[in-house]
Write an enzyme that holds these catalytic residues in place. Structure first.
Site, mmCIF file in Angstrom:
data_model
loop_
_atom_site.group_PDB
_atom_site.id
_atom_site.type_symbol
_atom_site.label_atom_id
_atom_site.label_comp_id
_atom_site.label_asym_id
_atom_site.label_seq_id
_atom_site.Cartn_x
_atom_site.Cartn_y
_atom_site.Cartn_z
ATOM 1 N N HIS A 47 47.998 38.268 40.992
ATOM 2 C CA HIS A 47 47.521 38.374 39.619
ATOM 3 C C HIS A 47 46.061 39.341 39.634
ATOM 4 O O HIS A 47 45.968 39.887 38.936
ATOM 5 C CB HIS A 47 47.139 37.044 39.153
ATOM 6 C CG HIS A 47 46.357 36.751 38.028
ATOM 7 N ND1 HIS A 47 45.038 36.654 38.121
ATOM 8 C CD2 HIS A 47 46.568 36.913 36.627
ATOM 9 C CE1 HIS A 47 44.584 36.245 36.792
ATOM 10 N NE2 HIS A 47 45.364 36.726 35.907
ATOM 11 N N GLU A 50 46.700 42.800 39.550
ATOM 12 C CA GLU A 50 47.050 43.301 38.045
ATOM 13 C C GLU A 50 45.656 43.441 37.544
ATOM 14 O O GLU A 50 45.545 44.518 36.486
ATOM 15 C CB GLU A 50 47.769 42.130 37.474
ATOM 16 C CG GLU A 50 47.878 42.472 35.781
ATOM 17 C CD GLU A 50 47.947 41.137 35.076
ATOM 18 O OE1 GLU A 50 47.119 41.062 33.997
ATOM 19 O OE2 GLU A 50 48.553 40.055 35.342
#
Length: 421
Positions: A47, A50
């Site tokens: 995450h 990202e």
């Protein structure tokens, strides 16, 4: 509409579907690397990565990445799930090459500047704090944790604060080196797209990539189940229950989805009618069937007052048990219709089309036709649903998460007893 597929020599896959009459397109790259691919010390890195993709490349600043797409009226975004990370854009037809070039830039040339890492670390820590302050979000993380304890699939996607606080350049580059190879990437586009042009551009942008070195080991999921109860002064008790279900390649996955839809998939569903409409015990209640590569879970969620949680929980178990005995043909037909309509309506969106291409290629290595998927739904009969419900009502694989003024809520053993009654 025809799906076109192509694979580059290095394993990079391309799928597109032209939708006649559209002037826009959705295009993105889905990477088969998510939360469950992390080692324990990496929890949250997928995450974090990202987020960092949009914080600058060798040739563009974070602002220039946003401006490149928004100057032409498009938008660009990303998400991280437990099994995949996606980077995608929606643009007009003439800007598809630009969108693909920008997505390639953020994937292949991230700068991972130290000052940007520190800024984004603060953003993610705020996101974690926001989730902790959102009961109907955090209760699902806790449910996942008790269903799959001490394994990647049970960990939060955002990661714990102490891990996020320590990530640096080396951690980000190590994860991309382990998981962002051409064989893990799927380029999908739908709408006003030209497959041959996309393939040519993709080969120029990604054809040089070498496969990741070493095997990518995926820890098999082990459902355990259990209970987590967090007492806090809130207006409602947030109740989340999960039952172990089939993985997404299992022959009964459509049966699981039909059962969940009939049980709690809409205003006409059993849980909604019995618990909300007839008894007024909640505002929100629903059921849904989720699946992963090697496991699955049917989840039921409701929010209710402290004085109503015991009745709501026990009635939920009653409806699960009863569905194995008297689920009607009309209910099953309605659930099938809801599933088909939801799928077909969603496919009117190029973004949903592109998402479907990526998901199907990831699961099956091919893209089943819409007609094939409709036929699988139509093949689910009332007897199939009742038999499946009977297995679910066995109660062996239950996970329970409660958050709020939940002292009076039944425990897992109480719920199992109610199922067996």
């Amino acid at each position: 509409m025809t799906v076109h597929l192509h694979t580059l020599p290095n394993g990079f896959r391309i799928a597109s579907e032209r939708m006649d009459g559209l002037k826009s397109a959705a295009i993105g790259i889905w990477v088969q690397a998510g939360g469950r691919h992390e080692r324990v010390e990496q929890n949250g890195i997928a995450h974090f990565l990202e987020h960092m993709a949009f914080k600058g490349t060798a040739t563009r600043s974070a602002l220039e990445i946003a401006e490149a797409i928004e100057d032409v009226g498009g938008y660009i975004n990303a998400y991280t799930s437990r099994e995949m990370t996606a980077y995608y854009a929606r643009v007009l037809e003439g800007d598809v090459p630009l969108a693909l070039e920008v997505i390639a830039d953020i994937l292949l040339n991230p700068s991972f500047a130290e000052e940007e890492i520190e800024v984004e670390r603060g953003v993610i820590l705020q996101e974690i704090g926001q989730t902790l302050d959102t009961p109907d979000d955090i209760v699902f993380d806790w449910l996942q944790e008790v269903a799959y304890p001490d394994q990647p699939l049970g960990r939060t996607i955002l990661g714990p604060e102490e891990r996020v606080a320590g990530f640096g350049q080396d951690d980000l580059r190590r994860f991309t080196g382990e998981h962002y190879g051409p064989g893990q990437m799927i380029l999908c586009a739908a709408g006003a797209v030209d497959h041959e042009a996309i393939c040519r551009q993709a080969e120029a942008l990604f054809g040089h990539l070498a496969p990741v070195s070493g095997p990518r080991l995926l820890q098999p999921a082990r459902w355990q189940g259990g209970e987590r109860r967090e007492i806090k002064t809130l207006e409602q008790v947030h109740f989340a229950l999960a039952i172990e279900g089939p993985d997404y390649r299992a022959p009964d996955i459509q049966t699981a989805q039909v059962w969940a839809t009939a049980l709690g998939g809409g205003m006409s569903s059993r849980l909604f009618q019995e618990i909300r409409e007839k008894r007024g015990l909640c505002y929100t209640i629903f059921a849904q069937a989720g699946a992963y590569e090697d496991t699955g879970l049917t989840t039921i969620y409701a929010g209710t007052g402290e004085g109503d949680i015991a009745e709501l929980a026990l009635l939920t178990m009653d409806e699960i048990a009863r569905s194995a005995e008297d689920m009607t043909e009309a209910e099953v037909a309605r659930a099938r219709a809801q599933m088909k309509a939801g799928m077909l309506m969603g496919l009117e969106s190029p973004s949903q089309r592109a998402e479907r291409l990526a998901r199907m290629l990831s699961i099956w290595g091919r893209v089943p036709t819409v007609e094939e998927m409709v036929a699988r739904i139509d093949a689910v009969g009332t007897g199939d649903v009742r038999d499946f419900a009977a297995r679910m009502a066995g109660g062996a694989g239950l996970a329970l998460a409660l958050y709020g003024p939940a002292r009076g809520a039944p425990g897992l053993d109480d719920l199992r007893e109610r199922l067996a009654a």
